[in-house]
Design a protein around this motif. Structure first.
Motif: not given
Ligand SMILES: [Zn+2]
Ligand SMILES: [Zn+2]
Length: 597
Positions: A337, A339-340, A350, A353, A355
């Motif tokens: 991912c 984002n994380c 995800c 996280c 998102v």
């Molecule tokens: Zn994530």
């Protein structure tokens, strides 16, 4: 386990990969209760955050970088304004948010493999229509717009209502042309195209509309505080309002025409295009009107309030759109991912996280190491290049400084006195009118050269028919107020119209007189809301129990006088000639008038 929200069997994890529902809140990496904002689940949906609303594709680290860039840009505008470099600050204000949007496009590969089509129909279209509307705004501006109040019917109709509506129609046209392309079928595509078109429009319109101001030199006169507030309004509050309201309107179009067929019923008002376009128009017109009607502090505060409303609307729309777009597909193999940084089964959200995976860079690559330093360097370079070009052009067109015929430290003669029309004994001219106050003062003026804007027992407002000059006479019985006080009060009231009015130390009058009575006089320079220059001369005098204040202001640019008068604003000579006809009570107690009684 079975997700209580969507009913699918999903992996036991903090979030459902299909619908993003928090499954085990105790494992959630975020302190917020329940469901966060789908594009940035660490934030609440009802928090009016700028970067996560306008740049939703960014992963968390990218959002931090863009917050930093926006903050630095605002700090730069404020410091340039505080240093008195208003035109340079105005250029930064015009390009800051558009430049951020362009960097965002590149950072998240928004245009996939069609950069040209997307850029032409958003940023290029936005700036071209901004230039066009800037010229239109100048063309429909009335000739005496700088002299009169900015809330006259004509100014409110055009600047407050028609120009924002025409702008909205144009700004929507570019993104709407992208609506038929199946490639751009996410609600976030619609939001981003609308926002990009809106901010480039706003920046280009501001620069075009301010060309008079930008051509007048790098460090014009004017008080710093009103300018700083105005530039923060133009550089931050106005583009955020444009981006959020237009982005919401285009997002609603995408939701309506791009959302999966079955889900359209759930969209309600948020996805109704007509409602969205009308709401965007209301927000933009309100934004224009508060700038015309309110003072600088109040206008900035009101615009920030409108920004909050528009951002909240945009966030609900994005959130709803991302939930609607949760795909009806099988769960794919795990991927990292962006984002994380954790491995998540690839579906719509995800698992770790929460998102929305659609609210991430399209290439799916994580935020690069050194990404922040690279972005910071690129953004600073882009800003520096744009400002350098603009300053170069400004320096090239800057007029030579006006020279006064007076040498420093030497008393200067008054402007030549034009013989007063209607000297004693002369027959009144056909066009001659006399304004009389019950306080016993009077003024004669030529109605062919002066238009009466308003007139009553204590006040006469005139504009010269060549539209360069306005003059207001105020009479009052002098009861303890000094001429200094009257003058200061008059400056304060004129600052309601020209907030940056500041003492013009280079062009002070050598003496001041109203009719035959000597008084005080002071010169000021400032600008109207569009940055057009204004030079004001305020004079006050008292005699025979009557105090008179005369304020004159011209919209001339300072220029070197060719006829030897001691002011670079030779339109003021007409005002001097007019004041020659002023009569005080003691001058009117002639035998003739006694007989007349
Ligand atoms: Zn994530
Ligand atoms: Zn679920």
């Amino acid at each position: 386990m079975t997700c209580p929200n969507c009913g699918h069997d999903v992996l036991r994890a903090p979030f459902c990969v299909r619908c993003g529902e928090p499954l085990e809140n105790r494992d959630s990496p975020y302190p917020i209760e329940g469901r966060g904002y789908a594009a940035a689940p660490g934030e609440h949906r009802f928090a009016p955050r700028v970067v996560s609303s306008l740049f939703p594709h960014l992963p968390r680290a990218g959002m931090d970088t863009f917050r930093l860039l926006l903050g630095l840009g605002i700090a730069l505008i404020a410091s340039l304004a505080l240093a008195g470099l208003f035109p340079v600050a105005l250029i930064v204000a015009a390009v800051l948010v558009p430049l951020l949007v362009l960097f965002y496009f590149v950072e998240v590969d928004l245009y996939e493999d069609e950069p040209l089509r997307v850029l032409v129909l958003t940023a290029v279209w936005g700036s071209a229509s901004g230039v066009g509307v800037g010229f239109l705004a100048d063309a429909v501006r009335s000739g005496n717009a700088t002299l009169v109040s900015q809330t006259t019917g004509h100014a409110v109709l055009w600047q407050g209502i028609l120009i924002p509506l025409i702008g909205l129609a144009l700004v929507l046209a570019g993104p709407v042309a992208l609506l038929p392309y199946r490639k751009f079928n996410d609600v976030l595509d619609g939001v981003t195209f609308g926002a990009a078109s809106a901010v480039t429009f706003a920046g280009a319109e501001l620069l075009t509309h301010s060309s008079t101001f930008l051509a007048a030199g790098l460090q014009p006169a004017g008080l710093v505080t009103p300018w700083t507030l105005r530039l923060l309004t133009l550089g931050f509050a106005v583009p955020i309002l444009a981006a959020a309201s237009v982005g919401s309107a285009t997002g609603a179009l995408w939701l309506r025409y791009r959302a999966p067929q079955a889900d359209r019923g759930k969209l309600a008002l948020l996805g109704h295009p007509l409602f969205a376009v009308v709401l965007a128009a209301v927000l933009l017109v309100s934004g224009a009107l508060v700038q015309l009607y309110l003072g600088r502090w109040a206008a900035l505060a009101a615009l920030v309030g409108l920004d909050v409303l528009a951002l909240l609307w945009l966030r609900q729309l994005i959130h709803l759109g991302l939930l609607e777009e949760a795909a009806e597909i099988e769960v794919g193999p795990p991927r990292r991912c962006p984002n994380c940084g954790r491995e998540t089964p690839w579906h719509s959200f995800c698992a770790y996280c929460g998102v929305s995976l659609r609210a991430l860079p399209k290439s799916g690559r994580p935020h690069q190491r050194h990404g922040r330093a690279r972005l910071l360097a690129g953004f600073s370079a882009g800003l520096a290049i744009l400002v350098a070009i603009a300053v170069g052009v400004m320096a090239a067109v800057e007029p030579a400084p006006a020279r006064s015929p007076c040498t420093a430290g030497q008393a200067c003669t008054n402007p030549p006195r034009v013989p007063a029309s209607g000297a004693p004994g002369r027959r009144a001219h056909a066009n001659e009118r006399t304004w009389k106050s019950s306080l016993g003062v009077q003024l004669r003026y030529d109605a062919a050269r002066w238009r009466v804007a308003s007139s009553n027992d204590r006040r006469l407002e005139l504009t010269h028919t060549n539209d360069l000059l306005a003059l207001v006479v105020d009479a009052a019985s002098s009861s303890g107020t000094t001429a200094e006080q009257l003058l200061a009060d008059k400056v304060d009231s004129l600052r309601g119209r020209y907030p940056d009015l500041e003492v013009d130390s280079g062009n002070q009058p050598a003496s001041a007189a109203i009719g035959s009575v000597q008084g005080l006089g002071e010169a000021f320079s400032g600008h109207d809301i569009d940055g057009r220059p204004v030079e004001a001369l305020i004079e006050a005098a008292s005699a025979g129990g009557v105090s008179v204040v005369v304020a004159t202001w011209v919209t001339q640019q300072a220029h070197t006088s060719r006829n030897g008068i001691a002011t670079p604003f030779d339109a003021l000579v007409s005002a001097d000639a007019l004041l020659e006809t002023f009569r005080w009570p003691f001058e009117l107690s002639t035998p003739a008038s006694r007989i007349g009684r």
